[in-house]
Motif scaffolding. Structure first.
Motif, PDB file in Angstrom:
ATOM      1  N   THR A   1      30.623  29.168 -18.681  1.00 54.24           N
ATOM      2  CA  THR A   1      31.106  28.822 -20.011  1.00 54.24           C
ATOM      3  C   THR A   1      32.598  28.530 -19.972  1.00 54.24           C
ATOM      4  O   THR A   1      33.060  27.510 -20.522  1.00 54.24           O
ATOM      5  N   ALA A   2      33.351  29.422 -19.298  1.00 52.93           N
ATOM      6  CA  ALA A   2      34.799  29.218 -19.223  1.00 52.93           C
ATOM      7  C   ALA A   2      35.116  27.883 -18.577  1.00 52.93           C
ATOM      8  O   ALA A   2      35.935  27.100 -19.081  1.00 52.93           O
ATOM      9  N   ARG A   3      34.455  27.596 -17.461  1.00 49.38           N
ATOM     10  CA  ARG A   3      34.757  26.351 -16.754  1.00 49.38           C
ATOM     11  C   ARG A   3      34.338  25.139 -17.563  1.00 49.38           C
ATOM     12  O   ARG A   3      35.003  24.099 -17.533  1.00 49.38           O
TER      13      ARG A   3
ATOM     14  N   ILE B   1      34.422  24.866 -20.722  1.00 56.50           N
ATOM     15  CA  ILE B   1      35.472  24.631 -21.721  1.00 56.50           C
ATOM     16  C   ILE B   1      36.638  23.889 -21.084  1.00 56.50           C
ATOM     17  O   ILE B   1      37.138  22.889 -21.612  1.00 56.50           O
ATOM     18  N   ILE B   2      37.074  24.363 -19.898  1.00 56.11           N
ATOM     19  CA  ILE B   2      38.205  23.714 -19.240  1.00 56.11           C
ATOM     20  C   ILE B   2      37.859  22.271 -18.912  1.00 56.11           C
ATOM     21  O   ILE B   2      38.670  21.359 -19.097  1.00 56.11           O
TER      22      ILE B   2
ATOM     23  N   ASN C   1      31.454  32.745 -16.442  1.00 54.06           N
ATOM     24  CA  ASN C   1      32.327  31.817 -15.722  1.00 54.06           C
ATOM     25  C   ASN C   1      31.966  30.370 -15.996  1.00 54.06           C
ATOM     26  O   ASN C   1      32.839  29.515 -16.123  1.00 54.06           O
TER      27      ASN C   1
ATOM     28  N   ALA D   1      39.515  29.818 -22.173  1.00 53.89           N
ATOM     29  CA  ALA D   1      39.030  29.852 -20.789  1.00 53.89           C
ATOM     30  C   ALA D   1      39.696  30.987 -20.016  1.00 53.89           C
ATOM     31  O   ALA D   1      39.038  31.691 -19.246  1.00 53.89           O
TER      32      ALA D   1
END
Lengths: 361, 356
Positions: free
Chosen positions: B340-342, B344-345, B338, B266
């Motif tokens: 995708t990153a969020r 994952i988190i 973004n 992330a």
């Protein structure tokens, strides 16, 4: 199993053979000297580069040689450990070099124009051959734009965080929280384009006889869009740290929820909220792209954020960097130094405030 | 519940609200505003809840502020599309495949291919350079450095994350360009058989310079995010690995890295988002070229954001629309990265809460 097999019968346990063997420091230094000498001989002998390549190749040779020497003395696992540790330390040194160079350049070039004239005059009527000129108008612009942006973003952001922590339940709150996080990553130039297409091109003609108009206020709007998610996130985290019993005590005394939030929860979380707001302000003060698109930039002092082009410090740096005058780079660096000092003062104060904050994770 | 004569339905409702929301610990009081109207009898002495009160107003106000975020995101998309559409319909070339950027002509033709390529290429260079170094520093701060060194160093890294991008751009153009030019000449002399480092010059203001400056800018962000992730590794896992005889590196490989992997991914994605949207640093360091070239060291390179900053000054109405259209593409790309990153988190947070 393997230990038992390896143990020879009749060997006396002495401090020397019950400890694992360690590579002597002297050998380590010797490996370093030899590998750098080999690198220097190779590079300078074949004439394929200068001292930078010597250092780089020397470091590579040192790491490889160290691995083999250490694995013959300590075993391969310890040797891997040693190599990775050296790699990690090397990466730190490698990263510190450019960052230190940025700081050094900023200070050494920035002091050239650090005089009263720089902070007291604008760029009005300053031609390419004039050595003077200053950033007074830019400082005014930055302060006004960031100030108005803060006035807009902070109430909205704090209320949004109150919603997320105190009222929000279920899917909608989850969606809002997710998109607050996503919004943190919106590029500043996109925020600038948004305000350009929304405020400058569509709304501002209503107030200006049908002509689109750049203004400092448009820049504030763009900065507020950028600050909002940061303020919501940090305030949300702080509100979550307020102990539940404080709220419950207030409810038990018959205080309605809104009053509990305003009189109990917010004051408790206030130092943390201020920290978050200051970090958001620091970030907004350094933004160039949105200001470039919607404030227009100006050479003269303009105190009115609602009418006419306005300058800002970061935009001033960018414009002076692109200016052909031989005096422009000095102005750019001094303005950059001013900007960094402004941002760092805000950031450091915020961090120190956060350290004194009693609510901690 | 006969032991508590004064306990009404309200109290039960409050309790349920407090216990049913998962993962909300000390910070959560029960919210009296969600109470139903008290029934006659038990809570009859309480004042009736007013239909319109300050409470309702405050609640509506804060809900509206929360919803404002969604409104803004939607508004960004709507307004960018509305301003980009006229320019796109006036465009004579295919917007996605055309290399050139001539939106200000009487006969506008422009396309995003070269710009999007430059944006992605410079960001990839930045990540390839920055991520290993950033992760090393994060591991150094969390597991190698003594606390007396780690705390101030982490503080400095956080400060560097706050330095404005225009400063890095200025530094890249005035100071860093010369070493990169020397390096490019050296690469060209000995490695010109690799297409990446070929060409006849001039060198210096290349995509390599832009990518390296971006790397230096992304470094503090990735470092401080992944340091936090590494610090959250449960001490039990680390101690278990060490107790089984692992060396420090083996402990990091078996306990710290697997635990922190989603967080690190992330952090890298967020760094990528930052690099993709970076404007001024690239506008100052790249020399403008509208082509797709894998040559890293020759002058050239461009990016969506840098092109907006560079071409905005002389753009007419169609030109502005074209720039807004390119900004829309950038918005879409960063939104995907973004989200995708969020995602994952968020998956990780769910996992952690239910496991705890």
């Amino acid at each position: 199993m393997s230990i038992i097999e390896r143990e020879a019968p009749g060997v006396v346990m002495t401090p020397d053979n019950i400890r694992s063997k360690k590579l002597p420091v002297l050998t380590n230094v010797l490996v370093a000297v030899v590998s750098f000498a080999v690198a220097a001989a190779l590079v300078l002998g074949l004439d394929i580069g200068n001292w930078v390549l010597v250092v780089f190749l020397g470091a590579v040779f040192y790491l490889v040689a160290l691995y083999f020497v250490a694995s013959s003395v300590e075993g391969s696992r310890a040797a891997t450990n040693r190599t990775m540790k050296s790699l990690i330390y090397a990466a730190c040194v490698l990263a510190i070099l450019p960052l230190a160079s940025v700081v050094w350049t900023l200070v050494s070039k920035g002091v050239n124009r650090l005089d009263g004239d720089f902070f007291g005059t604008s760029m009005n009527n300053i031609g390419a051959r004039d050595p003077l000129g200053g950033a007074y108008h830019a400082i005014i612009g930055t302060l006004e734009q960031v100030g108005i942006a803060t006035l807009m973003a902070v109430p909205l952001g704090v209320l949004g965080a109150i919603y997320l922590v105190e009222y929000g339940r279920g899917k909608f709150a989850g969606t809002v929280r997710f998109f607050v996080d996503v919004m943190t990553g919106i590029p500043s130039i996109v925020a600038g384009l948004f305000i350009l297409s929304f405020w400058v091109l569509i709304v501002s003609p209503w107030f200006n006889n049908g002509q689109p108009r750049f203004s400092g206020f448009a820049a504030s709007l763009a900065l507020a869009v950028l600050m909002l998610p940061t303020v919501v996130r940090s305030t949300e985290e702080m509100l979550r740290l307020v102990p539940g019993p404080l709220r419950e005590g207030s409810y038990a005394l018959g205080v309605p929820q809104w009053k509990t939030i305003l009189k109990v929860v917010l004051p408790t979380a206030l130092p943390g909220i201020v920290t978050g707001v200051m970090l958001a302000v620091a970030r907004a003060a350094g933004e160039t792209a949105p200001v470039l698109l919607v404030a227009g930039g100006a050479a003269a002092i303009n105190f009115d954020p609602f009418a006419g082009n306005q300058q800002s410090l970061s935009l001033f740096v960018y414009q002076q960097a692109g200016d052909a005058s031989k005096f422009a780079p000095d102005r750019a660096w001094t303005a950059a130094l001013t900007l960094v000092v402004l941002v760092l003062v805000l950031t450091v104060t915020a961090k120190l405030l956060a350290r004194r904050n009693k609510l901690s994770r | 519940m006969g032991d508590y004569p004064s306990r009404s339905e309200n109290a039960t409702a409050g309790d349920l609200a407090a216990t049913s929301s998962r993962g909300q610990g000390a910070g959560y009081g029960t919210s009296p505003s969600s109470f139903n109207e008290p029934p006659l009898g038990g809570g009859g002495a309480l004042p009736k809840k007013a239909r319109f009160s300050i409470e309702t107003g405050f609640r509506a106000l804060s809900t509206a502020s929360g919803a404002m975020v969604l409104v803004i995101i939607v508004a960004i998309a709507v307004f960018l599309i509305s301003k980009a559409a006229p320019a796109l319909s006036a465009n004579n070339a295919n917007f996605f495949t055309e290399l050139k950027w001539f939106p200000n002509e009487a006969d506008p033709s422009f396309g995003i291919a070269a710009l999007a390529f430059g944006t992605v290429l410079s960001s990839i260079i930045a990540l390839i350079v920055a991520v290993p170094i950033a992760l090393s520093i994060a591991l150094f701060l969390s597991h190698y450095a003594p606390r007396r060194l780690a705390t101030p160093l982490g503080f400095v890294i956080d400060l560097l994350a706050a330095v404005p991008s225009v400063v890095f751009g200025l530094w890249g153009r005035d100071v860093f360009q010369q070493p990169v030019r020397d390096f490019s000449l050296w690469l060209n002399e000995y490695f010109s058989w690799i297409p990446l480092f070929g060409g006849d010059g001039p060198f210096g203001q290349s995509i390599l310079l832009g990518g390296l400056v971006l790397a230096i800018m992304v470094l503090p962000i990735v470092t401080s995010l992944s340091r936090e992730v590494f610090q959250q590794t449960p001490g039990m896992n680390e101690e278990a690995a060490l107790a089984l005889g692992a060396t420090r590196w083996e402990m990091i490989r078996t306990a710290v890295v697997p635990y922190g992997k989603p967080g690190v991914i992330a952090a890298v994605m967020l760094g990528l988002g930052r690099a993709l949207g970076e404007t001024i640093a690239l506008a100052l360091t790249l020399s403008i070229a509208f082509n797709i070239s894998f040559n890293l060291i020759e002058n050239g390179g461009n990016s969506i954001a840098a092109n907006i900053a560079n071409s905005f000054g002389e753009a007419n109405a169609t030109g502005r629309g074209a720039l807004i259209a390119s900004g829309l593409v950038l918005f879409a790309i960063t939104l995907v990265v973004n989200m995708t990153a969020r995602a994952i988190i968020y998956r990780r947070r769910e996992f952690r809460d239910s496991a705890a």
